[in-house]
Motif scaffolding. Structure first.
Motif, short mmCIF file in Angstrom:
data_model
loop_
_atom_site.label_atom_id
_atom_site.label_comp_id
_atom_site.label_asym_id
_atom_site.label_seq_id
_atom_site.Cartn_x
_atom_site.Cartn_y
_atom_site.Cartn_z
N ILE A 317 44.08 28.81 31.34
CA ILE A 317 42.88 28.05 31.89
C ILE A 317 41.92 28.35 30.77
O ILE A 317 41.21 27.27 30.64
N THR A 318 42.02 29.36 29.56
CA THR A 318 40.99 29.29 28.62
C THR A 318 41.19 27.96 27.50
O THR A 318 40.11 27.37 27.33
N VAL A 393 37.49 37.16 25.47
CA VAL A 393 37.98 37.04 26.83
C VAL A 393 39.48 37.50 27.21
O VAL A 393 40.25 37.51 26.15
N GLY A 394 39.54 37.87 28.50
CA GLY A 394 41.18 38.04 28.74
C GLY A 394 41.48 39.60 29.28
O GLY A 394 42.07 39.59 30.02
N GLU A 395 40.51 40.48 28.81
CA GLU A 395 40.77 41.74 29.25
C GLU A 395 39.48 42.63 28.81
O GLU A 395 38.68 42.16 28.01
N PRO A 396 39.22 43.85 29.28
CA PRO A 396 38.18 44.47 28.95
C PRO A 396 38.26 44.80 27.28
O PRO A 396 39.45 45.19 27.02
N TRP A 420 33.52 37.37 31.03
CA TRP A 420 34.25 37.58 32.19
C TRP A 420 34.62 36.52 32.97
O TRP A 420 33.54 35.77 33.38
N TRP A 421 35.82 36.13 33.16
CA TRP A 421 36.07 34.91 34.00
C TRP A 421 37.60 35.03 34.29
O TRP A 421 38.28 35.75 33.84
N GLN A 422 38.10 33.97 35.16
CA GLN A 422 39.54 33.92 35.61
C GLN A 422 39.70 32.34 35.97
O GLN A 422 39.02 31.60 35.82
N THR A 423 41.25 32.34 35.86
CA THR A 423 41.60 30.89 36.13
C THR A 423 41.01 30.29 37.35
O THR A 423 40.67 29.34 37.39
N ASP A 512 39.39 42.49 40.51
CA ASP A 512 38.91 43.22 39.21
C ASP A 512 37.89 44.64 39.73
O ASP A 512 37.23 44.27 40.78
N VAL A 524 33.80 45.44 33.50
CA VAL A 524 34.66 45.29 34.09
C VAL A 524 35.85 46.26 33.70
O VAL A 524 35.99 46.61 32.31
N ARG A 527 42.18 45.28 36.50
CA ARG A 527 42.72 44.74 37.64
C ARG A 527 42.99 46.05 38.67
O ARG A 527 43.26 46.94 38.49
N ASN A 533 47.90 43.13 32.63
CA ASN A 533 47.34 42.12 31.61
C ASN A 533 48.06 42.68 30.34
O ASN A 533 47.63 43.54 29.82
N ARG A 538 48.23 37.24 32.06
CA ARG A 538 48.25 37.90 33.18
C ARG A 538 49.48 37.78 33.83
O ARG A 538 50.15 36.63 34.03
C1 WTA Z 1 40.67 40.06 32.96
C2 WTA Z 1 41.21 34.28 31.77
C3 WTA Z 1 37.34 42.30 31.22
C4 WTA Z 1 40.38 40.11 34.36
C5 WTA Z 1 39.89 33.61 31.59
C6 WTA Z 1 40.78 38.86 35.10
C7 WTA Z 1 38.50 40.21 31.73
C8 WTA Z 1 41.71 38.06 34.57
C9 WTA Z 1 37.55 39.61 30.68
C10 WTA Z 1 41.75 36.96 34.73
C11 WTA Z 1 36.53 40.31 30.04
C12 WTA Z 1 39.19 38.30 31.89
N1 WTA Z 1 36.60 41.39 30.58
N2 WTA Z 1 38.48 41.50 31.82
N3 WTA Z 1 35.75 39.76 29.34
N4 WTA Z 1 38.05 38.21 30.93
N5 WTA Z 1 39.69 39.41 32.29
O1 WTA Z 1 43.28 34.12 35.16
O2 WTA Z 1 41.19 41.25 34.77
O3 WTA Z 1 44.21 34.45 32.77
O4 WTA Z 1 40.55 39.03 36.62
O5 WTA Z 1 41.77 34.19 32.97
O6 WTA Z 1 41.68 38.63 33.22
O7 WTA Z 1 43.00 36.49 33.65
P1 WTA Z 1 42.94 34.65 33.87
#
Ligand code: WTA
Length: 656
Positions: A317-318, A393-396, A420-423, A512, A524, A527, A533, A538
Motif C-alpha cells: 500500500i505504501t 512507516v511500517g512498524e514502531p 502510522w497507517w495500514q493497507t 494494533d 503504537v 499488533r 511484522n 505484514r
Molecule cells: C504497523 C503499512 C507503528 C501496524 C502502511 C499496522 C506501524 C501495520 C506504523 C500495517 C508506525 C505501520 N508505527 N506501527 N508508524 N506504520 N505500522 O497494512 O502494526 O502493511 O497495523 O501498512 O503496520 O501494515 P500494512
C-alpha cells in the motif's frame, strides 16, 4: 538496538520542536494552526472533506452527497464522476508541470530513466489502449506482478484510466501466492515482466506467472502482457502472452480517461490477517484519491520543487499511495528505485539521494536499523544536504533508530515524520504535520485532521492516559477500505464488531495496541492479533502455518514472531511431525523452502523447532504466548495453570 518495550517508551521524554526555518515555509506552520484544522474537521467532517475535494481534485461531475454512512459501509462523494489517472496526469499537462519530472527511475544495474508528466501520460494512454485491445473492459480486474520499474506505475495508471481495478501482487510473492490472489480477484489479464532485479540477482517473474497459470490455475486469465526488462529467455505462449514493446509500437496515445463513479473500485490489495487466507482490501476511486493526496501534501509538506523518494515497493500500500497516486496527484517528482541496500552495495541509498538531490526520504525502521548496522561511513561519504524531511512507516520505530535517523541522515535539521497507517486506511492516520507538531522519538504523534482516533478497552471505553489499549477510529474517512473483496461479512466482523458497537456507534478496530500520553500523543505498540511484522512486511502467522501443514511431513505447526535486531521480528515456527518422519537438518531446510514456495521468501522461517507436542490449554488451544516467550529465549511468563500437559513445556524449554 532493540524493539521498543513499554518500559523504554514510557521513559522517552525527548521532544523536538519543528525547526523554525521549516515552519516558516511550511503549509501548516504552527500547532495552533493544526489544532484549528483538527477542530474544524471534527466539528463538521463532511464539510471539511468536501471543501478539500472541491479545491484539490478535478471532477467530471460534482457529487450530490458527501457521505452515505450505513455502518460499517461508507460511500463518499456519491454521484460524483472522477478519474484518478486524470488527476495524476492530464490536469498537470496544461500547467508548467507538463515538462516536470513525474517519475525518476533508478534501475539496479545502473540504468536510469526520467519520465515527465507529458511522457508518462503518453505511455499510460498507450498501455490503456493495449489493455482495451486485449479485451479488458471497465470493471475487469487486472493483476500486476512487476519489478520496480516505471511500467509498474504505468500499468496501475493505465488500469485506473479505463476503469479496470488492479490488484498488484508484490514481486517477491511465489507463484502459489500469486495464483491465490489472481483467482480470488478473478483477474482477466496479468501484466508482468520477463524478470526484475532483486538485490544482485534476477527474479524470473514471467516464469512464476507461467507456473501460476499452468493447468488452468487461474481460469479467468485470458492474456499476459510482458514488459521486457532483464532480457533472459522466457517461453511466450502464442495467443496468450504478448510483449508490451511490440504492442506499444502500433498503438495510439490517445485514450481519454473514463469518467468513473466516485465509489467505483480502484484496486484490490491483498493483505495478511488472522486467518490463513489473505484479505482483498478494496479501495474506491474518489475518497482514496483525495485521502492519499491530502495526507502526502500536509504530512510531508510537499512543495512543488521537491524531489521525493519513497523506498517501498509498489506491491504494498505504501507504494500505491505514496509512490504512485499521492505524489502524482499532487504533481510531485517521485523517485522509484529498483535496488535495495545490501552488503555488496551498502551506500546505494545515499548515492540515489545525492544523485537526484532528494529532499524528502521515506523508509521503514527495518531499513534504518540495517543502515545503522552497515555503518555511518556510507551516509557520511555522501552529500545529503538536500534532505529536508524524513519519513518512517511500517512498524514502531525504536527511539535509538529514530535518533540515528535524525542525527546521521537528517543532520538534526529534518523533521521526522513517523506515519502510522495500514493497507486498510488508504493513507496516513496518525502523523506529525512537520511544521506544526513537535515530535517525540517513537511516537507517531497526533491524528491527521478529520481522523478521530482513540485508545479503548475491549468494550470500547477510552482508557486513561498511558494505559495500554486498542487503537480505534471513531468516524469514517475518505481513504478507508470499503470492504473485503467478495466477503463483506469478514469486513464487518474483523474491523467493526471486534469491539461491539454501542448505540449504533461503530469503532474501526485497527488490530494494533497503543497508548496515549498526557499530551494526547499516540504510541503504537504493535499488533495485538496473530499478525507479525517481519522487516516491515505484514505476515499472518496462520498463513505460514497453513503453508507448513501443507507439507506431508508436518502434523501441526505454530508460528510466532521472535524479536530480531534488524527485522523487528523474525518468523519462528514450532513443528510437530507426522509419525513416520523424524527431525533433521535437511527436513528443516526443506520446510523452509516449502514456505518460500507457498508464500515467498519474505515468509521464510528464520528458525524451525521440532517438538513432540504443542503447549495447549485443556480445550486444545495452542498457547502462543508461551511459544512467543520460548522463541524469544525468555522465561515463560504469566499463568500456565491452564496448560494441559506441563511436560511439553519442560521439553520445549530443554531444547531452547
Ligand atoms: C504497523 C503499512 C507503528 C501496524 C502502511 C499496522 C506501524 C501495520 C506504523 C500495517 C508506525 C505501520 N508505527 N506501527 N508508524 N506504520 N505500522 O497494512 O502494526 O502493511 O497495523 O501498512 O503496520 O501494515 P500494512
Amino acid at each position: 538496538m532493540s524493539q521498543p518495550t513499554i518500559e523504554s517508551i514510557l521513559q522517552e521524554k525527548r521532544s523536538f520542536s519543528p525547526p523554525s526555518e521549516f515552519s516558516e515555509k511550511a503549509q501548516i506552520k504552527s500547532l495552533q494552526e493544526y489544532q484549528q484544522l483538527y477542530e474544524q474537521a471534527k466539528a463538521d467532517p463532511q464539510k471539511f472533506w468536501a471543501d478539500l475535494a472541491a479545491q484539490e481534485l478535478d471532477w467530471f461531475q460534482k457529487w450530490d452527497t458527501v457521505l452515505d454512512w450505513q455502518p460499517p459501509f461508507a460511500k463518499w462523494f456519491v454521484g460524483g464522476k472522477i478519474n484518478i489517472s486524470y488527476n495524476c496526469l492530464d490536469r498537470h499537462l496544461t500547467t508548467w508541470r507538463r515538462n516536470k519530472a513525474a517519475l525518476i527511475w533508478e534501475g539496479e544495474p545502473g540504468d536510469s530513466r526520467t519520465l515527465t508528466y507529458a511522457q508518462l501520460h503518453r505511455e499510460v494512454c498507450q498501455m490503456a489502449n493495449v489493455l482495451k485491445q486485449l479485451g479488458v473492459q471497465k470493471g475487469d480486474c487486472v493483476g500486476i506482478y512487476m519489478p520496480m520499474i516505471p511500467e509498474a506505475a504505468i500499468a496501475m495508471l493505465a488500469c485506473a484510466r479505463i476503469g479496470a481495478p488492479h490488484t498488484v501482487v508484490f514481486g517477491g510473492f511465489s507463484a502459489e501466492a500469486l495464483k491465490d490472489r489472481l483467482v480470488d480477484a478473478s483477474a482477466k489479464l496479468v501484466i508482468t515482466a520477463d524478470g526484475g532485479w532483486r538485490k544482485d540477482a534476477i527474479v524470473p517473474l514471467k516464469d512464476q506467472v507461467d507456473l501460476a497459470l499452468a493447468n488452468q490455475g487461474v481460469p479467468s486469465i485470458e492474456n499476459v502482457l510482458v514488459v521486457e526488462r532483464t532480457k533472459q529467455t522466457t517461453q511466450m505462449e502464442p495467443g496468450r502472452d504478448h510483449w508490451w514493446h511490440e504492442l506499444q509500437a502500433g498503438v495510439s496515445a490517445d485514450c481519454p480517461a473514463e469518467p468513473m463513479d466516485s465509489e467505483d473500485m480502484l484496486f484490490i490489495l491483498y493483505t495478511s490477517g488472522t486467518t490463513g487466507k489473505p484479505k482483498g482490501v478494496v479501495h474506491t476511486t474518489a475518497g482514496y484519491n483525495l485521502y492519499s493526496h491530502m495526507t502526502l501534501k500536509w504530512a510531508f509538506d510537499l512543495q512543488d520543487t521537491d524531489v521525493y523518494w519513497c523506498t517501498a515497493d509498489v506491491g504494498w500500500i505504501t507504494g500505491h499511495s505514496y509512490i504512485v497516486y499521492g505524489p502524482l496527484s499532487n504533481g510531485a517528482t517521485s523517485v522509484m528505485y529498483e535496488g535495495a541496500p545490501r552488503p555488496s552495495n551498502p551506500g546505494c541509498s545515499w548515492d540515489v539521494v545525492e544523485k537526484y538531490g532528494v529532499n524528502i526520504f521515506y523508509t521503514a525502521p527495518t531499513a534504518i536499523r540495517a543502515f545503522i548496522k552497515m555503518g555511518e561511513q556510507y551516509p557520511n561519504a555522501r552529500d545529503l544536504s538536500s534532505l529536508r524531511l524524513l519519513g518512517t512507516v511500517g512498524e514502531p520505530i525504536n527511539p535509538e533508530a529514530w535518533m540515528w535517523y535524525h542525527k546521521v541522515i537528517g543532520g538534526e535539521r529534518c523533521p521526522i515524520v513517523d506515519t502510522w497507517w495500514q493497507t486498510e486506511t488508504g493513507g496516513f492516520m496518525i502523523t506529525p504535520l512537520p511544521g506544526a507538531i513537535p515530535t517525540k522519538p517513537g511516537s507517531a504523534t497526533l491524528p491527521f485532521p478529520g481522523i478521530i482516533a482513540d485508545v479503548v478497552d475491549l468494550e470500547g471505553n477510552p482508557v486513561s492516559n498511558n494505559q495500554g489499549g486498542y487503537l480505534v477510529v471513531r468516524h469514517p474517512w475518505p481513504g478507508m477500505m470499503r470492504t473485503v473483496y467478495g466477503d463483506p461479512d469478514r469486513f464487518r466482523r474483523t474491523y467493526w464488531e471486534h469491539i461491539p458497537p454501542q448505540d449504533g456507534q461503530y469503532l474501526y478496530f485497527a488490530g494494533d495496541g497503543a497508548r496515549k500520553d498526557e499530551d494526547g500523543y499516540f504510541w503504537v505498540m504493535g499488533r495485538v492479533d496473530d499478525v507479525i511484522n517481519v522487516a516491515g512486511h505484514r505476515l499472518g502467522t496462520m498463513e505460514i502455518e497453513s503453508a507448513l501443514v501443507s507439507h506431508p511431513a508436518v502434523a501441526e505447526a505454530a508460528v510466532v514472531g521472535r524479536p530480531d535486531e534488524v527485522k523487528g521480528e523474525d518468523v519462528f515456527a514450532f513443528v510437530t511431525l507426522e509419525g513416520s518422519y523424524s527431525p533433521s537438518e535437511e527436513l528443516e531446510k526443506e520446510l523452509k523452502q516449502h514456505v518460500v514456495k507457498e508464500i515467498g521468501a519474505i515468509a521464510r522461517p528464520g528458525q524451525i523447532r521440532f517438538t513432540d507436542g504443542m503447549p495447549k490449554t485443556r480445550s486444545g488451544k495452542i498457547m502462543r504466548r508461551l511459544l512467543r516467550n520460548l522463541a524469544a529465549g525468555q522465561e515463560v511468563a504469566g499463568d500456565t495453570s491452564t496448560l494441559e500437559d506441563r511436560g511439553v513445556l519442560d521439553k520445549l524449554r530443554g531444547g531452547a
